[in-house]
Design a protein around this motif. Structure first.
Motif, PDB file in Angstrom:
ATOM      1  N   ALA A  60     -92.962  49.325 -85.939  1.00 51.65           N
ATOM      2  CA  ALA A  60     -93.089  48.788 -84.580  1.00 51.65           C
ATOM      3  C   ALA A  60     -92.695  49.788 -83.499  1.00 51.65           C
ATOM      4  N   THR A  61     -91.919  50.818 -83.869  1.00 46.42           N
ATOM      5  CA  THR A  61     -91.496  51.793 -82.856  1.00 46.42           C
ATOM      6  C   THR A  61     -92.560  52.880 -82.622  1.00 46.42           C
TER       7      THR A  61
ATOM      8  N   GLY B 141     -95.840  52.958 -81.921  1.00 42.02           N
ATOM      9  CA  GLY B 141     -96.741  52.846 -80.778  1.00 42.02           C
ATOM     10  C   GLY B 141     -96.054  52.875 -79.423  1.00 42.02           C
ATOM     11  N   ILE B 142     -94.739  52.616 -79.392  1.00 42.11           N
ATOM     12  CA  ILE B 142     -94.068  52.588 -78.085  1.00 42.11           C
ATOM     13  C   ILE B 142     -93.133  53.776 -77.861  1.00 42.11           C
TER      14      ILE B 142
ATOM     15  N   PRO C 114     -96.317  57.788 -78.009  1.00 43.09           N
ATOM     16  CA  PRO C 114     -96.414  58.191 -76.601  1.00 43.09           C
ATOM     17  C   PRO C 114     -95.683  59.512 -76.312  1.00 43.09           C
TER      18      PRO C 114
ATOM     19  N   GLY D 152     -94.485  42.670 -86.338  1.00 42.83           N
ATOM     20  CA  GLY D 152     -93.905  43.767 -85.559  1.00 42.83           C
ATOM     21  C   GLY D 152     -94.272  43.707 -84.086  1.00 42.83           C
ATOM     22  N   GLY D 153     -95.035  42.686 -83.689  1.00 41.66           N
ATOM     23  CA  GLY D 153     -95.303  42.497 -82.263  1.00 41.66           C
ATOM     24  C   GLY D 153     -96.677  42.935 -81.816  1.00 41.66           C
TER      25      GLY D 153
ATOM     26  N   GLY E  21    -102.033  52.192 -79.509  1.00 39.16           N
ATOM     27  CA  GLY E  21    -100.739  52.795 -79.847  1.00 39.16           C
ATOM     28  C   GLY E  21    -100.902  53.992 -80.762  1.00 39.16           C
TER      29      GLY E  21
ATOM     30  N   ILE F   7     -85.631  56.716 -77.150  1.00 42.67           N
ATOM     31  CA  ILE F   7     -86.422  55.927 -76.185  1.00 42.67           C
ATOM     32  C   ILE F   7     -86.090  54.448 -76.360  1.00 42.67           C
ATOM     33  N   ILE F   8     -86.016  54.017 -77.618  1.00 44.66           N
ATOM     34  CA  ILE F   8     -85.676  52.625 -77.923  1.00 44.66           C
ATOM     35  C   ILE F   8     -84.253  52.320 -77.444  1.00 44.66           C
ATOM     36  N   GLU F   9     -83.357  53.275 -77.641  1.00 41.07           N
ATOM     37  CA  GLU F   9     -81.946  53.055 -77.286  1.00 41.07           C
ATOM     38  C   GLU F   9     -81.672  53.247 -75.802  1.00 41.07           C
ATOM     39  N   GLY F  10     -82.668  53.704 -75.064  1.00 39.98           N
ATOM     40  CA  GLY F  10     -82.494  53.864 -73.627  1.00 39.98           C
ATOM     41  C   GLY F  10     -81.748  55.123 -73.221  1.00 39.98           C
TER      42      GLY F  10
ATOM     43  N   SER G 105     -86.114  59.171 -71.841  1.00 42.67           N
ATOM     44  CA  SER G 105     -87.419  58.598 -71.498  1.00 42.67           C
ATOM     45  C   SER G 105     -88.486  59.198 -72.426  1.00 42.67           C
ATOM     46  N   ILE G 106     -89.666  58.574 -72.407  1.00 41.12           N
ATOM     47  CA  ILE G 106     -90.804  59.087 -73.180  1.00 41.12           C
ATOM     48  C   ILE G 106     -91.074  60.536 -72.779  1.00 41.12           C
ATOM     49  N   ARG G 107     -91.040  60.765 -71.470  1.00 39.04           N
ATOM     50  CA  ARG G 107     -91.299  62.096 -70.924  1.00 39.04           C
ATOM     51  C   ARG G 107     -90.300  63.135 -71.467  1.00 39.04           C
TER      52      ARG G 107
END
Lengths: 100, 390
Positions: free
Chosen positions: B152-153, B155-156, B160, B232-233, B243, B337-340, B343-345
């Motif tokens: 699930a992680t 694609g997000i 990216p 997985g959403g 994704g 990225i998931i944990e904040g 950033s993706i960038r």
């Protein structure tokens, strides 16, 4: 400070964001952009699992669901801001016949 | 920006300096492996589709041996195969690189073939060891992007972030290849509207449609997603495929690279290129490396470990838990990225910087742990004919 639930809005035109942690009903979800800035705070209207989607605006039935800046399906019923967005209220445009 | 690589006689630039011991058929693979084991820096590869001349297999073997990561080639053949050393040697002529051959039936058996092979290869290794890395612009790099063991992680987070790195390389003039048409089903409109012109848009649609028809012919209902995907959403196949293709970034698609009996295309310049290939990750990476990719970025959610025989493979996971458990195998933690935390960038920039470092000689974890995967996928010609594809 209690850690807030967070969700990622990947493209700026997206009307859904993907949960980076699970959210319980009534919890405030912090919406972050791909660049990392906080762009909104949305109250989750119901429990939403990790990696599932939350609506960022009210979406009418038949309206497009946008993620990655692209159409990923259409709302099969009206969706309110803060609602869980998944197979129960979204249909694929490619597979309108799909039912789980 | 620059990286440090090895220039080849045809002007291409390698990021590694491998000696390739190529057995065109598996009959000669055992001696080929023994020869390669004896000489530092050599790697042996073969294919497992028999000794008849199948041009999809031949194009891929020639493509791998032509890759600029290969400094020189020793062909170890049996002698009676149709897909033989002559075909490989002829295909390698345009590269100008040194090609030698040892044919077991001509040498008089395995022991003589191995002895001559080791002597030849040792001498080639001496020659190759003289070469030095020099600076080249990033426009000389071709990056392949792949995914395997997604969750699930992917694609997000991981995909990216890799997409950001792909975009950055293309902005520097480099090329990026993405394959796995099976993972593009549902993303046709998105990919076609990014095509450089109408011909390319049509080629993209045709490539994906062919894959849909293959799956239908196999009795696979390509349109449904797995229960795991939905749990997985992932709500629709459009979302799943968007994704997946995100790891190729967001730039203009310059063309579809052929990969069949009629030819194996290479990118004709910088930008994003789609390759017709397979969803099997090791075969897919081999196809993209055969098309000239010198370096691979591979996203995984659950923790894939594979590398490649001649190209460094950078592993990226979007799952922070996978990174904690399998950090020995994973080069980049996009789980931040998931944990904040990032950033993706930011993660994308980290991946881009690692691509440059690895291109300049830094070893990936898959390389350091000895992963040297190689497999040539070929389509079933009879099935392709029945479907009207050839």
């Amino acid at each position: 400070m209690i850690a807030m639930a967070r969700a990622l809005r990947i493209d700026e035109v997206d009307n859904v964001a993907t949960l980076l942690s699970q959210a319980s009903g009534g919890e405030i979800v912090e919406i972050v952009s791909g660049g990392g800035s906080i762009i909104d705070r949305v109250e989750a209207l119901e429990a939403i699992p990790f990696s599932h989607k939350i609506a960022l605006i009210d979406i009418a039935e038949g309206e497009e669901i946008i993620k990655y800046g692209e159409v990923i399906g259409v709302a099969s019923k009206p969706i309110r801001r803060g609602e869980w967005v998944h197979t129960h209220n979204v249909e694929s445009l490619r597979l309108p016949e799909r039912r789980i | 920006m620059e990286f440090y690589g090895y220039e080849r006689p045809d002007g291409s630039v390698g990021v590694r300096n491998h000696l390739l011991v190529l057995a065109p058929i598996d009959c000669s693979f055992e001696p080929a492996k023994r020869i390669a084991h004896q000489v530092e820096g050599a790697v042996a590869v073969t294919q497992h589709h028999g000794c008849g001349l199948d041009w999809m297999v031949a194009h891929n073997l020639i493509g791998i041996a032509s890759n600029p990561n290969v400094a020189a080639v020793l062909i170890v053949g049996l002698g009676c195969e149709t897909l033989n050393a002559d075909i490989i040697e002829e295909g390698l002529k345009p590269t100008g690189k040194r090609v030698e051959r040892v044919i077991i039936q001509e040498e008089g058996g395995t022991i003589r073939a191995i002895e001559r092979g080791v002597r030849l290869l040792r001498e080639m290794a001496e020659e190759v060891s003289e070469q030095r890395r020099e600076p080249f612009p990033l426009s000389r790099l071709t990056l392949a992007v792949e995914c395997g063991g997604s969750d699930a992680t992917s694609g997000i987070a991981a995909n990216p972030a890799v997409g950001v790195a792909a975009d950055l390389l293309i902005e520097e003039g480099g090329a990026v290849i993405i394959s796995e048409p099976q993972e593009m089903i549902g993303a046709e409109n998105y990919l076609c509207k990014r095509a450089v012109n109408r011909e390319v848009a049509e080629a993209i649609r045709e490539m994906i449609q062919k894959q849909v028809r293959r799956l239908e012919a196999m009795g696979v209902e390509s349109r449904y997603m797995s229960r795991g995907n939905i749990e997985g959403g992932l709500t629709t196949i459009e979302e799943k495929s968007l994704g997946a293709v995100r790891k190729g970034g967001t730039k203009t698609i310059m063309g579809v690279l052929r990969n069949d009996w009629s030819g194996l295309d290479k990118p004709k310049g910088g930008g994003l290129w789609l390759q017709d290939g397979t969803g099997w990750d090791i075969g897919s990476v081999t196809h993209m490396v055969a098309a000239g990719a010198q370096i691979v970025v591979f996203t995984t959610g659950r923790g894939s470990t594979v590398g490649h025989a001649i190209a460094p493979v950078i592993k990226v996971t979007g799952n922070p838990e996978t990174y904690r458990r399998m950090g020995d195998n994973i080069d980049i933690n996009a789980g931040t990225i998931i944990e904040g935390v990032e950033s993706i960038r930011e993660v994308g920039e980290r991946i881009f910087n690692l691509v440059i470092q690895v291109a300049s000689g830094r070893k990936t974890k898959a390389e350091l742990l000895g992963y040297r995967e190689f497999a040539i996928f070929k389509r079933d010609r009879a099935a392709e004919r029945l479907l009207g594809f050839c």
